[in-house]
Enzyme design. Structure first.
Site, PDB file in Angstrom:
ATOM      1  N   ASP A  20      74.860  36.027  -7.702  1.00  0.00           N
ATOM      2  CA  ASP A  20      76.265  36.163  -8.114  1.00  0.00           C
ATOM      3  C   ASP A  20      76.524  37.465  -8.863  1.00  0.00           C
ATOM      4  OD1 ASP A  20      74.865  35.194 -10.312  1.00  0.00           O
ATOM      5  OD2 ASP A  20      76.636  34.219 -11.158  1.00  0.00           O
TER       6      ASP A  20
ATOM      7  N   ASP B 205      67.866  30.247  -6.557  1.00  0.00           N
ATOM      8  CA  ASP B 205      68.428  29.198  -7.424  1.00  0.00           C
ATOM      9  C   ASP B 205      69.463  28.304  -6.746  1.00  0.00           C
ATOM     10  OD1 ASP B 205      66.953  30.187  -9.461  1.00  0.00           O
ATOM     11  OD2 ASP B 205      68.549  31.426 -10.294  1.00  0.00           O
TER      12      ASP B 205
ATOM     13  N   GLY C 222      60.178  18.684  22.254  1.00  0.00           N
ATOM     14  CA  GLY C 222      61.641  18.643  22.223  1.00  0.00           C
ATOM     15  C   GLY C 222      62.222  17.822  23.351  1.00  0.00           C
TER      16      GLY C 222
ATOM     17  N   GLN D 270      54.408  17.787  14.809  1.00  0.00           N
ATOM     18  CA  GLN D 270      54.928  16.724  13.927  1.00  0.00           C
ATOM     19  C   GLN D 270      54.696  17.060  12.466  1.00  0.00           C
ATOM     20  OE1 GLN D 270      53.397  12.894  15.111  1.00  0.00           O
ATOM     21  NE2 GLN D 270      54.556  12.934  17.012  1.00  0.00           N
TER      22      GLN D 270
HETATM   23  P1  ATP Z   1      69.768  36.645  -9.402  1.00  0.00           P
HETATM   24  O1  ATP Z   1      70.477  35.430  -8.899  1.00  0.00           O
HETATM   25  O2  ATP Z   1      68.400  36.761  -8.891  1.00  0.00           O
HETATM   26  O3  ATP Z   1      69.857  36.855 -10.886  1.00  0.00           O
HETATM   27  P2  ATP Z   1      71.864  38.587  -9.231  1.00  0.00           P
HETATM   28  O4  ATP Z   1      72.445  39.330  -8.089  1.00  0.00           O
HETATM   29  O5  ATP Z   1      72.755  37.634  -9.936  1.00  0.00           O
HETATM   30  O6  ATP Z   1      70.546  37.898  -8.735  1.00  0.00           O
HETATM   31  P3  ATP Z   1      71.938  40.451 -11.454  1.00  0.00           P
HETATM   32  O7  ATP Z   1      70.815  41.048 -12.221  1.00  0.00           O
HETATM   33  O8  ATP Z   1      72.942  39.658 -12.177  1.00  0.00           O
HETATM   34  O9  ATP Z   1      71.255  39.631 -10.278  1.00  0.00           O
HETATM   35  O10 ATP Z   1      72.726  41.635 -10.714  1.00  0.00           O
HETATM   36  C1  ATP Z   1      72.032  42.602  -9.916  1.00  0.00           C
HETATM   37  C2  ATP Z   1      72.711  43.954 -10.059  1.00  0.00           C
HETATM   38  O11 ATP Z   1      74.078  43.867  -9.619  1.00  0.00           O
HETATM   39  C3  ATP Z   1      72.801  44.471 -11.486  1.00  0.00           C
HETATM   40  O12 ATP Z   1      71.615  45.096 -11.916  1.00  0.00           O
HETATM   41  C4  ATP Z   1      73.952  45.464 -11.351  1.00  0.00           C
HETATM   42  O13 ATP Z   1      73.504  46.678 -10.784  1.00  0.00           O
HETATM   43  C5  ATP Z   1      74.892  44.771 -10.365  1.00  0.00           C
HETATM   44  N1  ATP Z   1      75.921  44.027 -11.103  1.00  0.00           N
HETATM   45  C6  ATP Z   1      75.839  42.793 -11.626  1.00  0.00           C
HETATM   46  N2  ATP Z   1      76.976  42.461 -12.253  1.00  0.00           N
HETATM   47  C7  ATP Z   1      77.804  43.520 -12.145  1.00  0.00           C
HETATM   48  C8  ATP Z   1      79.142  43.810 -12.601  1.00  0.00           C
HETATM   49  N3  ATP Z   1      79.841  42.933 -13.286  1.00  0.00           N
HETATM   50  N4  ATP Z   1      79.641  45.010 -12.298  1.00  0.00           N
HETATM   51  C9  ATP Z   1      78.940  45.909 -11.597  1.00  0.00           C
HETATM   52  N5  ATP Z   1      77.701  45.695 -11.154  1.00  0.00           N
HETATM   53  C10 ATP Z   1      77.126  44.530 -11.425  1.00  0.00           C
END
Ligand code: ATP
Length: 773
Positions: A118, A165, A583, A677
């Site tokens: 996310d 997750d 199958g 199986q």
């Molecule tokens: P996981 O589920 O494994 O944590 P994730 O995609 O949520 O994966 P994050 O570390 O939250 O992992 O985000 C990955 C990268 O996305 C960050 O290091 C950043 O570069 C970018 N990012 C996250 N949030 C923002 C935001 N609000 N604005 C701009 N870039 C962002």
């Protein structure tokens, strides 16, 4: 001055699509990259990989590289992400995003497919939102000219959810979550045996700082006794409740206690629930020999499961379609899956809803937090609760509403049959019903009905079924024989043992058996009871559902076999494996396994095999080896369903290929047979078995209080539970038999997966397949 390496405006040029993986790595990400690259090339676009997530976008230069068809060869079976991922602080700042925009324009890319969690998708959405103003800034700062920027005024962003997750709302599964669940279940299954040996308790910590999906699903799949998650914290006094339950279970004969704790587990006051805390309750207060196992990063790793490979492939392909169909007005989509259907949802809304879960938890509105996750999640909790809690007075039905439920397995064993049965038994006992095992299918009850008390019909105790969650095969015995062998005796046995409803687990034979019972109601009153089929067969050919338990276990066994074959060719590199799949008359297993391993061709009974087809595929093979120039480190695979052709066996096809190879490439054939199986059922089969079983039991309960004729008159009283598109539902047998079944081919009339064949062919570069005339 504008840099000179900026490409000319896009007119007349191929569209360029960028793909990146971001955030934490997740198994299946490589499959998504492969699908995006190949689908893009197939649609006459150019594909670019952005290395190391947003870091690569901000750094530009060599971090953004064009990807060719061959560059993604072998990606499907690799865990992690081969194009790298990173957490990028610069992209969190506007300056970083402006530089990223500039780098994209320099490379001529105006569409970005991002596979991440996310956070990564939030970043993506922000990027698209700011894009017009970032471009203006680039012009103002004279980093680019208006002419250079103009062709790139609209940025297309498409999200793919890659995260172990399973924490994004609006999708039932994220790429990687089922592989991670498989790692967790392998670990718990291993701990289980030692726990039983020493009568120990184990507290197992699994990943999930904000989401309890992994913990809950692992609890459901392994039959763990307690689960702690962030969304559904335990009520005050949980420690005492837990000890009471454990005491009760031990009195009933249970020798182990397994507790799964999500990293982010909390109590209703938002205080962290730690493994140490749980251990203290069990050890100090409960006097149990208790150990903690923290699984850590093993949960992220390893070869992606069949489902993750398939999901990643289908979603990657859909993402490219979404890019090509997008207009400047189209909101950025995220590609999701709902039950069995790939769907596009608004990226903005999915991210917003996900963030709302955290807010709901913070506000202690746990009911809302549960609702905001996908529908399966809340249901899973309910099923888990009812199939785990032994003897909770609030779940018990009054005496007059309790039934004797016959449970029978029909047909070949399939992974998850026992898990479904265990769930049905636990459900029955929690409600006060009596689960009755009808051993060894219909022939079992026909032949041995008089052998009491160790005959074929026995009440099942809670403790009997307690250990069945992870067991393969069929613990109550299964048989292909049908009730028509002796309907009279079947009816006699039903009557004698007072079977008031019937829970049938099995594949096409089970379907046929239930059809026979339904038709025989006219002559035998004993069959005028509610009957439900829980579809379970590796062939996935039960009409009325798009998913049968056992099929996922089979796919995992098959990809393991195919991966091993391919790897064995790593010395010679020029070998083709022609593998026969099971199958029956349905090409489902062959096709979906083909999608998951990147098979060069898949032959199914639906399309048959003809000489033209083989000729063309052999030419294609020669072409692939010519272009390959020894780059790839593994062999190629062709999958052939066992009934695809009477003339062309795998051996014949392998010989034809070897002969055509003229020493430039060789061929081998393989028949994995019953290996398909599988041994231990996959977590997906186990989790879905519990879900189907709980739903089926609830369905049977709907008929409590009705008399025989009322039951007979209701078409829903004989039904099949299943998944159709984006829904889980019950279909009345009569209608399914008449309208949805191709009886002589033993498969459904409409096979949803036929549409996937084109994707398998496209992604392997296979020329359009020819159907048998
Ligand atoms: P996981 O589920 O494994 O944590 P994730 O995609 O949520 O994966 P994050 O570390 O939250 O992992 O985000 C990955 C990268 O996305 C960050 O290091 C950043 O570069 C970018 N990012 C996250 N949030 C923002 C935001 N609000 N604005 C701009 N870039 C962002």
């Amino acid at each position: 001055m504008a840099p000179t390496n900026v490409p000319a405006p896009l007119e007349g040029k191929k569209r360029r699509i960028g793909v990146m993986t971001s955030g934490g790595d997740a198994p299946g990400m490589n499959g998504a990259v492969r699908a995006v690259v190949r689908m893009a090339i197939h649609n006459n676009c150019e594909a670019f990989a952005i290395y190391e997530g947003y870091d690569g976008l901000v750094k530009g230069g060599d971090m953004i590289k064009e990807m060719h068809w061959e560059d993604v060869r072998g990606f499907l079976s690799e865990g992690g992400t081969l194009i790298g991922t990173a957490r990028c602080m610069e992209f969190m700042q506007r300056d970083g995003r402006r530089t990223a925009a500039k780098n994209m324009i320099i490379k001529g890319i105006d569409a970005l497919i991002i596979c991440g969690g996310d956070g990564s998708l939030t970043g993506a959405d922000r990027f698209r939102d700011e894009w017009p103003s970032l471009l203006e800034e680039l012009i103002e700062r004279k980093e680019l000219t208006k002419e250079q920027v103009d062709p790139f005024r609209h940025l297309n962003i498409v999200g793919l959810v890659g995260s172990i997750d399973n924490d994004l709302s609006m999708t039932d599964a994220t790429i990687g979550c089922y592989t991670s669940l498989a790692r967790i279940c392998e670990a718990i299954d291993s701990v289980d045996t030692t726990a039983v040996s020493h009568q120990r308790a184990f507290v197992i910590e699994v990943m999930g700082r904000h989401c309890g999906w992994l913990a809950l699903s692992a609890g459901v799949a392994t039959g763990a006794d307690f689960v702690f998650t962030p969304e559904n914290p335990p009520h005050p006094g949980w420690e005492k409740e837990m000890l009471k339950q454990v005491k009760k279970q031990r009195e009933m004969g249970k020798r182990k206690t397994i507790v799964v704790v999500a990293e982010g587990a909390i109590d209703r006051d938002l205080k962290k629930v730690t493994c140490e805390q749980v251990k203290d309750v069990l050890a100090k207060d409960g006097g149990l020999d208790t150990r903690i196992t923290t699984l850590g990063h093993v949960q992220r790793g390893g070869t992606p499961s069949a489902y993750d490979r398939m999901l990643a492939t289908l979603q990657g392909a859909e993402a490219v379609k979404a890019v090509l169909e997008a207009t400047p007005e189209t909101p950025s989509p995220v590609i999701c899956i709902q039950e069995n259907k790939i769907v596009r949802r608004s990226l903005l809304e999915a991210v917003a809803q996900t963030k709302e879960v955290a807010v709901a938890i913070e506000n202690k509105d746990f009911e809302r937090a549960m609702q905001l996750r996908d529908t399966e999640f809340a249901e899973q909790y309910k099923s888990y609760h009812i199939t785990t809690a032994a003897n909770l007075p609030e779940l018990l039905l009054p005496e007059e509403k309790r039934m004797r439920v016959g449970i029978i397995h029909v047909g070949a064993p399939a992974g998850g049959m026992n898990a479904a049965t265990r769930a049905a038994v636990a459900y029955c006992i929690a409600r006060g019903h009596t689960p009755v095992a009808l051993h060894n299918g219909f022939p079992g009850i026909i032949r041995h009905h008089s052998d009491e008390p160790v005959g074929a019909v026995r009440d099942i105790k809670w403790i009997d079924a307690e250990t069945w969650a992870s067991k393969g095969g069929s613990e109550i015995g299964t048989n292909r024989g049908l009730p028509s062998e002796d309907l009279e005796t079947c009816a006699f046995v039903f009557k004698k043992y007072n079977i008031q409803s019937l829970f049938v687990v099995g594949g096409f034979e089970a379907f046929t058996a239930v059809s026979e019972l339904r038709k025989a109601r006219e002559h035998y009153k004993a069959f005028k009871i509610p009957i439900v089929i829980v579809p379970a067969t590796i062939s996935n050919n039960v009409p009325g559902t798009e998913y049968s338990i056992g099929s996922d276990t089979c796919l995992n066994a098959l990809i393991q076999y195919a991966d091993a074959c391919r790897q064995s060719a790593s010395a010679s590199r020029r070998r083709v494996f022609v593998i026969e799949t099971q199958g029956g008359e349905s090409g489902y297993i062959a096709t979906v396994a083909g999608l998951s391993i990147g098979a060069l061709a898949v032959y199914t009974p639906e399309d048959g095999i003809n000489l033209k087809m083989l000729d063309r595929d052999i030419d294609h093979l020669a072409d692939v080896f010519r272009k390959d120039k020894g780059i790839s480190r593994s062999g190629k695979v062709i999958l052939v369903n066992e009934k695809a052709s009477k003339t062309y066996s795998v051996q014949t096809i392998a010989q034809m290929i070897a002969e055509a190879g003229k020493g430039k490439f060789e061929s081998r054939h393989g028949v994995p047979g019953h290996f398909q199986q599988g041994t231990t059922p996959s977590p997906m089969d186990r989790v879905r078995a519990v879900r189907f079983a709980t739903k089926a039991m609830q369905h049977l309960e709907e008929f409590i209080g009705q008399n025989m004729d009322e039951i007979d008159d209701d078409p829903m009283s004989v039904s099949v539970v299943g998944i159709k598109g984006s829904k889980l539902l019950f279909s009345p047998m009569e209608q399914v038999e008449k309208k949805e079944t191709e009886w002589h081919r033993r498969r459904p009339k409409h096979e949803f997966w036929m549409a996937l064949k084109e994707t398998v062919d496209t992604l392997s570069g296979r020329p359009q397949a020819t159907k048998n005339p």
